[in-house]
Write an enzyme that holds these catalytic residues in place. Structure first.
Site, PDB file in Angstrom:
ATOM      1  N   LYS A 143      36.657 -19.792  47.244  1.00  0.00           N
ATOM      2  CA  LYS A 143      37.049 -18.511  47.842  1.00  0.00           C
ATOM      3  C   LYS A 143      37.788 -18.759  49.144  1.00  0.00           C
ATOM      4  O   LYS A 143      37.612 -19.780  49.814  1.00  0.00           O
ATOM      5  CB  LYS A 143      35.839 -17.606  48.091  1.00  0.00           C
ATOM      6  CG  LYS A 143      34.865 -18.072  49.187  1.00  0.00           C
ATOM      7  CD  LYS A 143      35.236 -17.666  50.611  1.00  0.00           C
ATOM      8  CE  LYS A 143      34.304 -18.289  51.627  1.00  0.00           C
ATOM      9  NZ  LYS A 143      34.756 -18.126  53.026  1.00  0.00           N
ATOM     10  N   ASP A 164      27.623 -15.697  50.887  1.00  0.00           N
ATOM     11  CA  ASP A 164      28.807 -15.701  50.023  1.00  0.00           C
ATOM     12  C   ASP A 164      28.467 -15.708  48.537  1.00  0.00           C
ATOM     13  O   ASP A 164      29.351 -15.508  47.704  1.00  0.00           O
ATOM     14  CB  ASP A 164      29.669 -16.948  50.302  1.00  0.00           C
ATOM     15  CG  ASP A 164      30.313 -16.933  51.666  1.00  0.00           C
ATOM     16  OD1 ASP A 164      30.436 -15.839  52.248  1.00  0.00           O
ATOM     17  OD2 ASP A 164      30.699 -18.010  52.144  1.00  0.00           O
TER      18      ASP A 164
END
Length: 313
Positions: free
Chosen positions: A11, A141
């Site tokens: 990401k 996350d």
């Protein structure tokens, strides 16, 4: 029982704003997160034992219970003890392609893949929201990594609001092998320097979330305007990381001068990324950057933006 191999994408943060302090000691964040098709491969095989075993070829990846992927498996065993007793343990093999300690959620995405894989092996039939809730217990996350795509993430990062997917762009990722930045250090340093700018009330937090959700970056993504997207990317943590890590600052400057759509540090760093309109543009920028920054341990990766999270191969 079946074995499964899953792809776990990296990401980047297109937007990271530190809004204030939370009662639980974490920061209140407003982020726009994006998955990138640079993926680790996670293979899960039932081992017939009452334990989880983790294997990885990368020397910097722990192969014990300190690894977030192992913790994800342990969490599933605690949540579903009867199924663990019935099905037994699992061997988890991580093929590492995402750089380690890079601000790219490599550990979190591996953990998300383990949750998805065990759900399949144990035939739990968990919904995506149920997997995200479990993932939130592992890290800020990890919930995002389950689903991926283009998402506004608030709270600690575990509250997800998917938006129109960002597609058609490519990204350059660049990192010095010898550099790492402590995420706790980055956030603590930001608190020390900028705490007087923090918002404090839940109402203020909500108002700021609404402002970002309707702001310039999210509008540019919705309208598919690549140049505007690059213009409005933002990361508060650059304010504390770049002054302390001149190599990261230099890398950001060089990449930013070479003609991409936008350049920024991802998360707490030290990875720097550049958004590009095509693979060809990305390859040209990397070639030019290598000529300017001659360093044997400076690594580059080129990958497309992706609108997916964990995928079964």
């Amino acid at each position: 029982m079946h074995s499964y191999t899953l792809l776990a994408p990296a990401k980047i943060n297109l937007y990271l704003e530190i809004v204030g302090d939370r009662p639980d000691g974490f920061h209140e964040l407003v982020m726009v997160m994006q998955t990138v098709a640079l993926c680790d491969r996670i293979t899960l095989r039932p081992n017939g034992l009452q334990e989880f075993r983790l294997f990885c070829h990368h020397p910097l990846v722990p192969q014990d219970s300190s690894n977030l992927a192992h913790r994800a498996a342990t969490l599933m065993a605690k949540e579903f003890p009867r199924l663990f007793a019935n099905y037994g343990g699992i061997d988890i093999t991580i093929e590492k392609y995402i750089p380690v300690a890079a601000g790219l959620a490599g550990g979190s995405t591996n953990a998300a893949a383990v949750l998805v894989g065990i759900d399949l092996i144990w035939e739990l039939g968990l919904t995506r929201p149920e997997l995200e809730t479990l993932a939130a217990r592992l890290g800020s996350d990890t919930s995002f990594c389950v689903t991926g795509g283009t998402v506004i993430c608030t709270g600690r990062g575990e509250i997800l609001d998917p938006i129109a997917p960002l597609t058609g762009l490519w990204v350059i990722l660049a990192k010095y092998d010898h550099l790492s930045v402590s995420t706790p250090w980055a956030y603590q340093s930001y608190r020390q320097k900028f705490q007087d700018t923090y918002l404090s009330s839940p109402e203020d937090f909500h108002h700021r979330r609404q402002q970002v959700s309707s702001g310039a970056l999210v509008q540019a993504i919705a309208q598919k305007k690549p140049a505007a997207i690059g213009k409005f990317i933002h990361n508060d943590l650059e304010k504390v990381v770049l002054p302390e890590f001149p190599l990261v600052a230099e890398l950001r400057q060089v990449l930013g001068d070479l003609g991409g759509l936008g350049t920024m540090m991802s998360g707490s760093g030290p990875t720097v990324f550049t958004l590009c309109s095509s693979q060809e543009v990305a390859e040209t920028i990397v070639k030019e950057a290598r000529e300017i920054l001659v360093a044997p341990d400076l690594q580059f990766w080129i990958a497309p933006i992706t609108d997916t999270g964990i995928q079964v191969t």
